[in-house]
Design an enzyme around this catalytic site. Structure first.
Site, short mmCIF file in Angstrom:
data_model
loop_
_atom_site.label_atom_id
_atom_site.label_comp_id
_atom_site.label_asym_id
_atom_site.label_seq_id
_atom_site.Cartn_x
_atom_site.Cartn_y
_atom_site.Cartn_z
N ASP A 1 -11.84 67.04 21.21
CA ASP A 1 -11.69 66.02 20.16
C ASP A 1 -12.93 65.14 20.22
OD1 ASP A 1 -10.41 64.41 18.15
OD2 ASP A 1 -9.88 62.96 19.69
N SER A 2 -13.03 64.23 19.24
CA SER A 2 -14.15 63.30 19.25
C SER A 2 -14.06 62.29 20.39
CB SER A 2 -14.19 62.55 17.92
OG SER A 2 -12.95 61.90 17.72
N CYS B 1 -3.98 62.54 12.41
CA CYS B 1 -5.12 62.24 13.28
C CYS B 1 -4.55 62.19 14.69
CB CYS B 1 -5.73 60.89 12.91
SG CYS B 1 -7.04 60.38 14.07
N THR B 2 -5.21 62.87 15.63
CA THR B 2 -4.63 62.96 16.98
C THR B 2 -4.74 61.63 17.74
OG1 THR B 2 -6.71 63.93 17.74
CG2 THR B 2 -4.91 65.44 17.24
N HIS B 3 -5.49 60.68 17.21
CA HIS B 3 -5.49 59.35 17.83
C HIS B 3 -4.20 58.57 17.49
CE1 HIS B 3 -9.80 59.93 18.44
NE2 HIS B 3 -9.85 58.80 19.13
N CYS C 1 -8.23 67.90 16.82
CA CYS C 1 -8.85 66.91 15.96
C CYS C 1 -8.57 67.32 14.52
CB CYS C 1 -10.35 66.90 16.24
SG CYS C 1 -11.28 65.83 15.15
N ASN C 2 -7.87 66.47 13.80
CA ASN C 2 -7.57 66.80 12.40
C ASN C 2 -8.82 66.85 11.54
OD1 ASN C 2 -4.37 66.46 11.74
ND2 ASN C 2 -5.00 65.30 13.54
N THR C 3 -9.77 65.98 11.87
CA THR C 3 -10.99 65.92 11.08
C THR C 3 -11.71 67.27 11.15
OG1 THR C 3 -11.12 63.58 11.60
CG2 THR C 3 -13.13 64.62 10.79
N TYR D 1 -15.63 60.87 14.41
CA TYR D 1 -16.09 61.95 13.54
C TYR D 1 -15.68 61.67 12.08
CZ TYR D 1 -17.09 65.33 17.35
OH TYR D 1 -17.60 66.00 18.42
N GLY D 2 -14.60 60.92 11.93
CA GLY D 2 -13.97 60.80 10.62
C GLY D 2 -14.80 60.16 9.53
N GLU E 1 -9.31 53.68 20.50
CA GLU E 1 -10.36 53.90 21.51
C GLU E 1 -10.55 52.64 22.35
OE1 GLU E 1 -12.59 56.67 22.21
OE2 GLU E 1 -11.25 57.91 21.03
N1 DGL Z 1 -8.82 62.37 16.54
C1 DGL Z 1 -9.54 62.88 15.45
C2 DGL Z 1 -8.69 63.36 14.33
O1 DGL Z 1 -7.62 63.87 14.60
C3 DGL Z 1 -10.83 62.23 15.08
C4 DGL Z 1 -10.90 60.79 14.84
C5 DGL Z 1 -12.34 60.39 14.60
O2 DGL Z 1 -13.17 60.73 15.44
O3 DGL Z 1 -12.62 59.79 13.56
O4 DGL Z 1 -9.03 63.29 13.17
#
Ligand code: DGL
Length: 272
Positions: free
Chosen positions: A13-14, A187-189, A76-78, A45-46, A155
């Site tokens: 993931d990011s 989003c996994t966050h 990571c969904n992105t 990453y988003g 984060e």
């Molecule tokens: N956790 C990631 C996701 O699921 C990325 C979040 C990010 O880096 O913007 O999209």
């Protein structure tokens, strides 16, 4: 019976977000070995372009491939929404598992008529979730909102703070929801900020966590591919990050509920 395959599963993931997938995966498959990469030097990453997201994702996957993983989970969904096909193409001999299909199937199983999707800007503007849902049932009312502030809040470890509540309020107040609706955390966050989001929802709205669904999906894939590790053993975990942010270790420990037995700074392979 297939021979046990004790090569690790690679998960990336990011940043911290993919730990939600690691945590769910450990519950489903405690015997599997795991190598995790958080690209903390380049999170989030988003907000990046699809070209850069693909470039970063391929570098992350290459790092894992060089660690000898038997499968790669893009936690990571992105990445899953924007660049999964490119990662698959770059690593044709390693099964690549994304988050998107798992999240969509989990939503469709509920047979909800209205789904609200929250995710990063890149995930939402890719429109991948809406397209995936409508391919299965065009009658579902889908509303998608980009909620980019939630990633840095997580984060920073501020998921239970007033800032988190204010951000949740700001994003959710314009989206009326009814008790039979679903809120998909794309989003996994976001599972880490679930409590704060949930406090802003009308009673009865169900939250679907794409990380949990992804872990179940990955567990099924590992088993159907015949690459499961020996049963009964306790799997090990190795964590790598591309930069050492001050709070990553403590956040990760808090979230996983144990010390990280192996934690190292990663140097990503140069582009070929
Ligand atoms: N956790 C990631 C996701 O699921 C990325 C979040 C990010 O880096 O913007 O999209």
């Amino acid at each position: 019976m297939n021979q046990a395959d004790n090569r690790p599963i690679g998960i990336f993931d990011s940043g911290l977000g993919g730990l939600t997938v690691v945590s769910s995966l450990r519950k489903a498959l405690p015997n599997e070995n795991v190598v995790y990469l958080g690209d903390t030097a380049r999170v989030p990453y988003g907000d990046k372009s699809p070209e850069n997201i693909a470039k970063f994702a391929i570098q992350d996957a290459r790092f894992l491939a060089e660690k000898g993983v038997k499968a790669i989970v893009a936690a990571c969904n992105t990445v899953s929404a924007v660049a999964l096909d490119k990662v698959e193409k770059a690593f044709p001999h390693i099964p690549v598992i994304g988050v998107l299909d798992a999240g969509i199937s989990a939503c469709m199983r509920r047979k909800a008529s209205s789904i609200v999707i929250i995710g990063t800007r890149a995930t939402i503007s890719s429109d991948a979730y809406r397209r995936g849902i409508h391919a299965l049932d065009p009658s579902v009312n889908v509303r998608s909102i980009a909620t980019p502030l939630l990633v840095p809040i997580v984060e920073e470890g501020l998921q239970d703070s007033e800032i988190a509540s204010a951000a949740a309020e700001m994003y959710l107040k314009g989206i009326p929801m009814r008790r039979s609706d679903i809120l998909l955390l794309a989003c996994t966050h976001y599972p880490l900020i679930r409590r704060t989001l949930s406090a802003r929802l009308p009673a009865g709205v169900e939250i679907i966590d794409s990380a949990e669904s992804c872990a179940k999906f990955a567990a099924d894939r590992i088993s159907s591919l015949g690459i499961a590790a020996a049963p009964g053993q306790k799997g090990w975990e190795k964590f790598f990050v591309t930069d050492m942010p001050f709070n990553f270790y403590s956040q990760a420990k808090k979230f996983l509920g144990h010390e990280l037995e192996y934690f190292e700074k990663a140097t990503l392979p140069a582009e070929p």
